[in-house]
Design a protein around this motif. Sequence first.
Motif, short mmCIF file in Angstrom:
data_model
loop_
_atom_site.label_atom_id
_atom_site.label_comp_id
_atom_site.label_asym_id
_atom_site.label_seq_id
_atom_site.Cartn_x
_atom_site.Cartn_y
_atom_site.Cartn_z
N GLY A 154 0.89 -1.00 0.07
CA GLY A 154 -0.02 -0.04 -0.05
C GLY A 154 0.85 1.27 -0.10
N ASN B 279 -5.72 -2.20 -3.33
CA ASN B 279 -4.70 -1.35 -3.91
C ASN B 279 -4.53 -1.28 -5.31
OD1 ASN B 279 -3.28 -3.89 -4.68
ND2 ASN B 279 -1.73 -3.85 -2.99
N THR C 8 -3.49 1.05 4.10
CA THR C 8 -3.77 -0.15 3.05
C THR C 8 -2.57 -1.05 3.28
OG1 THR C 8 -4.44 1.80 1.49
CG2 THR C 8 -3.70 -0.48 0.74
#
Length: 371
Positions: free
Chosen positions: A125, A168, A130
Amino acid sequence: MSAKALTEQLKGGLDAPICLTWELTYACNLQCVHCLSSSGRRDPRELDTAQVKDVLDQLRDLQVFYINIGGGEPMIRKDFFEILEHAESNGIGVKFSTNGTYITAENAKRMAAMNYLDIQISLDGVDAKTNDAVRGEGSYAASIAAMNFLRDANFGQFKISVVMTRHNVDQLDAFKALADEYGAQLRITRLRPSGRGADTWDELHTTQAQQRQIYSWLSQAGDNVLTGDSFFHLNALGESLPGLNLCGAGRVVCLIDPIGDVYACPFVIHEQFKAGSVLSEGGFAKVWKSSDLFLSLREPESAGACASCDSYDPCQGGCMAAKFFTGLPLDGPDPECVKGHGEELLKVAKLNIIPKPSMDHSRSIKVRVNV
């Protein structure tokens, strides 16, 4: 030689693997939810320093010139630099994958002084939210710190390796910008339902729309972006992408695990795909050249259920590991087949017993990474 002719030649296998992955240890200080080897705890049977050096000598004699070292976290091993130096003395180039937590300013300088060394930092990420949702709290900061150490040490071009998930894909441009900022090369790979990835596959694997998004991005902005053999199943969408456009398992690819067992591919750590052991008589060379499994994988294959599909030649039926660990037949379509042929079969497969990875070294606790 045409691309098609080269593909056919590679299917028959080579005298030595061109992509040999060696998981040096199952020990890891992280607990990534998609870890292909279910790493965490060290296996007490792990090859010791002398055994590792002996295998490196075997690879030298077989004229293997490049290996991918992973884990687990390979830098956990106290003999890590000794292993690197022995590989270097044998003229074997090393690319190793790391979560970055063991890279310091001091050892970044040490690695910058070495020849034939390539480093791949895992990052899933472009922001902590993320990345850390997949790799663990603090892991984003650790990766960025490692990248700063390598840049400050003038290491040169390292790689940023990203496993693509449905969380992502929209960050592809940002990943490329981050790599450019550090003078690094971006590498994106496909999520496989291997190891702990089998447990998180349904939640994390990309949607059909996202697969088309990845294909479009690679076609338009993917210059100098590495993909390995991750996305050849996407070739059914149009022009073939750069990279190895076939399943190389047992043909040009294999895995040595921490205890010396040899598998057809890093993503199929299962008894069905174990070819032998480097500790057996004849060592790695005998396994590579004459194991029944590898010889069978090099035989001409049937297109099976994909025979009638006009996209079989470019996509080659997709990834063997992805099919195996989702319960699909090996001569059937990829579970992420962009023509949708895998979706109906997946509904049936879920009613059957789906194979599980042979080993699980996961730990039961969540680990916070201190940077």
